[in-house]
Motif scaffolding. Sequence first.
Motif, PDB file in Angstrom:
ATOM      1  N   ALA A  30       0.494  -1.343   0.003  1.00  0.00           N
ATOM      2  CA  ALA A  30       0.155   0.266  -0.038  1.00  0.00           C
ATOM      3  C   ALA A  30       0.959   0.793  -0.149  1.00  0.00           C
ATOM      4  CB  ALA A  30      -1.145   0.123   0.705  1.00  0.00           C
ATOM      5  N   ARG A  31       1.900   0.899  -0.103  1.00  0.00           N
ATOM      6  CA  ARG A  31       3.166   2.543  -0.572  1.00  0.00           C
ATOM      7  C   ARG A  31       3.033   3.411  -1.647  1.00  0.00           C
ATOM      8  NH1 ARG A  31       8.468  -1.648   1.056  1.00  0.00           N
ATOM      9  NH2 ARG A  31       7.809  -2.015   3.341  1.00  0.00           N
ATOM     10  N   THR A  32       2.856   3.945  -1.578  1.00  0.00           N
ATOM     11  CA  THR A  32       2.944   5.179  -2.515  1.00  0.00           C
ATOM     12  C   THR A  32       4.299   5.211  -3.379  1.00  0.00           C
ATOM     13  OG1 THR A  32       2.935   7.382  -1.650  1.00  0.00           O
ATOM     14  CG2 THR A  32       0.520   6.355  -2.294  1.00  0.00           C
ATOM     15  N   THR A  33       4.368   6.370  -4.559  1.00  0.00           N
ATOM     16  CA  THR A  33       6.029   6.838  -4.471  1.00  0.00           C
ATOM     17  C   THR A  33       6.527   7.533  -4.103  1.00  0.00           C
ATOM     18  OG1 THR A  33       4.757   7.822  -6.892  1.00  0.00           O
ATOM     19  CG2 THR A  33       6.169   5.557  -6.855  1.00  0.00           C
ATOM     20  N   VAL A  34       5.539   7.853  -2.892  1.00  0.00           N
ATOM     21  CA  VAL A  34       6.367   8.795  -2.505  1.00  0.00           C
ATOM     22  C   VAL A  34       6.951   8.781  -0.805  1.00  0.00           C
ATOM     23  CG1 VAL A  34       5.452  11.043  -0.327  1.00  0.00           C
ATOM     24  CG2 VAL A  34       5.065  11.181  -2.836  1.00  0.00           C
ATOM     25  N   PRO A  35       7.735   8.580   0.356  1.00  0.00           N
ATOM     26  CA  PRO A  35       7.974   7.664   0.703  1.00  0.00           C
ATOM     27  C   PRO A  35       6.912   8.474   2.355  1.00  0.00           C
ATOM     28  CG  PRO A  35      10.079   8.934  -0.136  1.00  0.00           C
ATOM     29  CD  PRO A  35       9.054   9.715  -0.350  1.00  0.00           C
ATOM     30  N   GLY A  36       6.831   7.792   2.494  1.00  0.00           N
ATOM     31  CA  GLY A  36       5.824   7.705   4.222  1.00  0.00           C
ATOM     32  C   GLY A  36       4.129   7.776   3.818  1.00  0.00           C
ATOM     33  N   LEU A  37       4.295   7.970   2.260  1.00  0.00           N
ATOM     34  CA  LEU A  37       2.886   7.872   1.954  1.00  0.00           C
ATOM     35  C   LEU A  37       1.897   7.004   1.717  1.00  0.00           C
ATOM     36  CD1 LEU A  37       0.027   9.857   1.812  1.00  0.00           C
ATOM     37  CD2 LEU A  37       1.136  10.441  -1.179  1.00  0.00           C
ATOM     38  N   TYR A  38       1.148   6.509   2.290  1.00  0.00           N
ATOM     39  CA  TYR A  38       0.578   5.290   2.010  1.00  0.00           C
ATOM     40  C   TYR A  38      -1.181   5.268   1.241  1.00  0.00           C
ATOM     41  CZ  TYR A  38       3.557   3.211   3.962  1.00  0.00           C
ATOM     42  OH  TYR A  38       4.478   2.287   5.491  1.00  0.00           O
ATOM     43  N   ALA A  39      -1.817   5.039   0.735  1.00  0.00           N
ATOM     44  CA  ALA A  39      -3.254   4.946  -0.497  1.00  0.00           C
ATOM     45  C   ALA A  39      -3.693   3.792   0.446  1.00  0.00           C
ATOM     46  CB  ALA A  39      -2.987   5.566  -1.727  1.00  0.00           C
ATOM     47  N   ALA A  40      -4.885   3.632   0.378  1.00  0.00           N
ATOM     48  CA  ALA A  40      -6.441   2.735   0.795  1.00  0.00           C
ATOM     49  C   ALA A  40      -7.405   3.203   0.389  1.00  0.00           C
ATOM     50  CB  ALA A  40      -5.550   1.675   1.995  1.00  0.00           C
ATOM     51  N   GLY A  41      -8.209   1.975  -0.672  1.00  0.00           N
ATOM     52  CA  GLY A  41      -9.260   1.552  -0.760  1.00  0.00           C
ATOM     53  C   GLY A  41      -9.138   1.952  -2.301  1.00  0.00           C
ATOM     54  N   ASP A  42     -11.512   2.450  -2.335  1.00  0.00           N
ATOM     55  CA  ASP A  42     -11.297   3.253  -3.864  1.00  0.00           C
ATOM     56  C   ASP A  42      -9.903   4.247  -4.522  1.00  0.00           C
ATOM     57  OD1 ASP A  42     -13.272   2.360  -3.480  1.00  0.00           O
ATOM     58  OD2 ASP A  42     -14.972   3.620  -3.849  1.00  0.00           O
ATOM     59  N   LEU A  43      -9.622   4.661  -3.536  1.00  0.00           N
ATOM     60  CA  LEU A  43      -8.034   5.495  -4.459  1.00  0.00           C
ATOM     61  C   LEU A  43      -7.168   5.457  -4.633  1.00  0.00           C
ATOM     62  CD1 LEU A  43      -7.305   9.250  -4.303  1.00  0.00           C
ATOM     63  CD2 LEU A  43      -6.177   8.827  -1.957  1.00  0.00           C
ATOM     64  N   CYS A  44      -7.114   4.209  -4.318  1.00  0.00           N
ATOM     65  CA  CYS A  44      -5.376   3.213  -4.788  1.00  0.00           C
ATOM     66  C   CYS A  44      -5.723   2.428  -6.133  1.00  0.00           C
ATOM     67  CB  CYS A  44      -4.750   3.117  -4.047  1.00  0.00           C
ATOM     68  SG  CYS A  44      -5.371   1.032  -3.057  1.00  0.00           S
ATOM     69  N   ASN A  45      -4.963   2.405  -6.675  1.00  0.00           N
ATOM     70  CA  ASN A  45      -5.063   1.927  -8.026  1.00  0.00           C
ATOM     71  C   ASN A  45      -5.085   0.456  -8.016  1.00  0.00           C
ATOM     72  OD1 ASN A  45      -2.387   1.024  -7.410  1.00  0.00           O
ATOM     73  ND2 ASN A  45      -2.108   0.855  -9.810  1.00  0.00           N
ATOM     74  N   VAL A  46      -5.886  -0.744  -7.400  1.00  0.00           N
ATOM     75  CA  VAL A  46      -5.868  -2.042  -6.935  1.00  0.00           C
ATOM     76  C   VAL A  46      -7.247  -2.585  -7.376  1.00  0.00           C
ATOM     77  CG1 VAL A  46      -5.580  -4.338  -5.635  1.00  0.00           C
ATOM     78  CG2 VAL A  46      -4.046  -2.401  -5.123  1.00  0.00           C
ATOM     79  N   ALA A  47      -7.116  -2.559  -8.501  1.00  0.00           N
ATOM     80  CA  ALA A  47      -8.524  -2.955  -9.477  1.00  0.00           C
ATOM     81  C   ALA A  47      -9.137  -3.568  -8.702  1.00  0.00           C
ATOM     82  CB  ALA A  47      -7.565  -4.024 -10.743  1.00  0.00           C
ATOM     83  N   HIS A  48     -10.445  -3.687  -8.460  1.00  0.00           N
ATOM     84  CA  HIS A  48     -12.300  -4.154  -8.604  1.00  0.00           C
ATOM     85  C   HIS A  48     -11.417  -4.480  -7.172  1.00  0.00           C
ATOM     86  CE1 HIS A  48     -13.094  -5.263 -12.137  1.00  0.00           C
ATOM     87  NE2 HIS A  48     -12.458  -4.454 -12.865  1.00  0.00           N
TER      88      HIS A  48
END
Lengths: 575, 77
Positions: A363-381
């Motif tokens: 769940a790591r984004t490309t920015v260190p220390g920044l995570y994304a989860a849920g509809d906002l992130c690109n994990v399909a369906h």
Amino acid sequence: METRHIDADILVIGGGTAGPIAAIKAKAKNPQLKVLLLDKANVKRAGAIAEGMDSVNNAIVPGYATPEQYVKEITIANDGIVNQAAINAYAVRSYAMIRELDEWGVKFEKDETGDYAVKKVHHLGAYVLPMPEGYDVKKVIFRQLRKHGVQVSNRLVTTRLLVGEGGRAAGAMALDSRSGEFAVIRARAVVLCTGAAGRLGLPSSGYLFGTYENPTNAGDGYSMAYHAGAELSGLECFQINPLIKDYNGPACAYVTGPFGGYTVNAKGERFIKSDYWSGQMMLEFWRELEGGNGPVFLKLDHLADETVTRIENVLHVTERPTRGRFHEGRGTDYRSDLVEMHISEIGLCGGHSASGVWVDEHARTTVPGLYAAGDLCNVAHNYMLGAMVYGQIAGEDAVDFIAGRDFAAFDAAQVERERERVFAPLLREDGLAPTQVEYKLRRMVNDYLQPPKVTRKMEIGLQRFAEIRADLGRLKANNPHELMRAMEVYAILDCAELAAAASLYRTESRWGLYHYRVEYEGRNDADWFAFVQVRKGADGRPECFKREVPPYLYPIDAAERDAYDRLRFEQPATV
Amino acid sequence: MSVIVNQSVVSVIVDHDKCIAGKGCRVCIDVCPTDILALDPQDGKVKMVYDECWYCLPCEHDCPTKAIHVEIPYLLR
Ligand SMILES: Cc1cc2nc3c(=O)[nH]c(=O)nc-3n(C[C@H](O)[C@H](O)[C@H](O)COP(=O)(O)OP(=O)(O)OC[C@H]3O[C@@H](n4cnc5c(N)ncnc54)[C@H](O)[C@@H]3O)c2cc1C
Ligand code: SF4
Ligand code: SF4
């Protein structure tokens, strides 16, 4: 305008579905930490699951499905452009999350023997676990937030992330939409869970808040991640759903399908084999609507009276409980009438399609220390359960990330700049009403970005968006509530421009209707078997580039590869 | 710049005989995701102040006296 200063070890932004689980799991892993969960609304009733959910759309329950089968099906449904490791990270944790929610008190449908009653709705496998009494899910999760000692702050609209030394996430800035206070929150790690970009297209009703998504989800997270330097992915893979016309909520195929309901055209013929939502299915749906065979309907009138009652006890009670009220107003009864269906406005949503802030299997984004989860992130369906599991992954990984790391130092100038941007519409003497600018922007999104996508139209769209960007300097808000709406217009505009840029960049068609480009018919794997990424370039403008699809964990046979392209019945099926 | 005030249909109906905002209740105002309900200082009751309703129902379900009835916004009916 007072400024409030807040410090937290881990800041979770968005208290809908993914966010609360991220906060709970971080606290469970290290109870000493200060974990702050903030939301623009009220965490008790915030997000897509405010009134519960009809079903788990992607349950991987032993005996019914394996992680391997699931990852393969999602790969095929997304024309191969997935990071299987990220999907698998959800798949292997899916069942444990269901068990944990069950222990907490969330009700799932079970058969006579007490086993989960999984249904087949997808094209290939069985993954739908009904939740006929799923209306309490928020209450259950809120109890866990209290129990774990998560700090909650409501009505804080996050507007920008703080970027610290080395490009690391350093916290966020927010507007209190009640008091008008400005908040500067320092954190050692940030988890973004602000949901979909649900106010991108304008629903055909013209009602700004009559969206498919919870309209609090205006796309703020995409905009914040973009300005913080994160990579976004698949923004050309739009979210478009088949919905009850005008009401603009799901009907819902996942509920009625297992009971024998299905979609028909104006002649009463069944034309798609699987009502599971995919771009390919939406393309067939759109063709039927536009090709002279519409309108399209959900058919339930052939079902037994008690079956319809059971369906009503789900559709009119959980998730979007006003569905019954809407039908009543029009004199529609599932027993005798077909339900007219339509195509939703476009949006961006990883939970339903395959777009969003790029994350890996941690769940790591490309920015260190920044995570994304849920509809906002690109994990399909990824849907509801995927949001929760990614919340868990992010929360737990963030605990490891901050071990031995202090707050990142950051340049205070960004705080001043943001304060100025946020409060300008309030300080201005007069100007444009935020809702009116929003209306115009979203109408332009419909006019120029709604598939089928046409190059010239998207180019004109970008010109119109640029003109609206110039109008942002004239937004006028009369109070903190309107100021929140003004800030949302900024985010919607960012999403519109990014979606147009990514759509223009990918010169092929893929994902059925989601990225149907008339000048580039068909899939072109030789050139485009890759993710399209976008990030903020050195000139401050969106910069698109390709990212390779990582090697598959589970290879796909040639025979299975195109299964989702064969959704249409060869002969019209009258049942 | 002069402005025109638009007229909208109020789709969140509050029964004044039942609403106990005067006793300090703020439940519906607290839970509404779009934050469109507010106390009317004139009569001490709750009212819809922005035409931004998702017809989602937390306000209605959480009201302790069942004073709220949400209608489908006019444009969608
Ligand atoms: C109508 C509908 C029906 C669905 N049906 C199903 C189903 O039957 N089964 C299924 O599995 N999935 C279903 N889904 C999908 C599922 O609900 C979502 O994938 C999941 O809930 C997304 O979780 P999330 O945490 O990403 O977003 P949300 O739960 O929407 O949470 C996002 C939160 O972020 C907050 N927020 C937004 N911007 C800001 C900001 N700037 N600052 C602070 N806070 C902010 C919002 O207020 C919100 O609380 C459905 C979705 C919808 C909309
Ligand atoms: S929740 Fe009900 S009683 Fe309480 S303020 Fe709102 S309408 Fe009035
Ligand atoms: S239905 Fe939902 S959006 Fe409308 S007033 Fe009630 S809580 Fe707010």
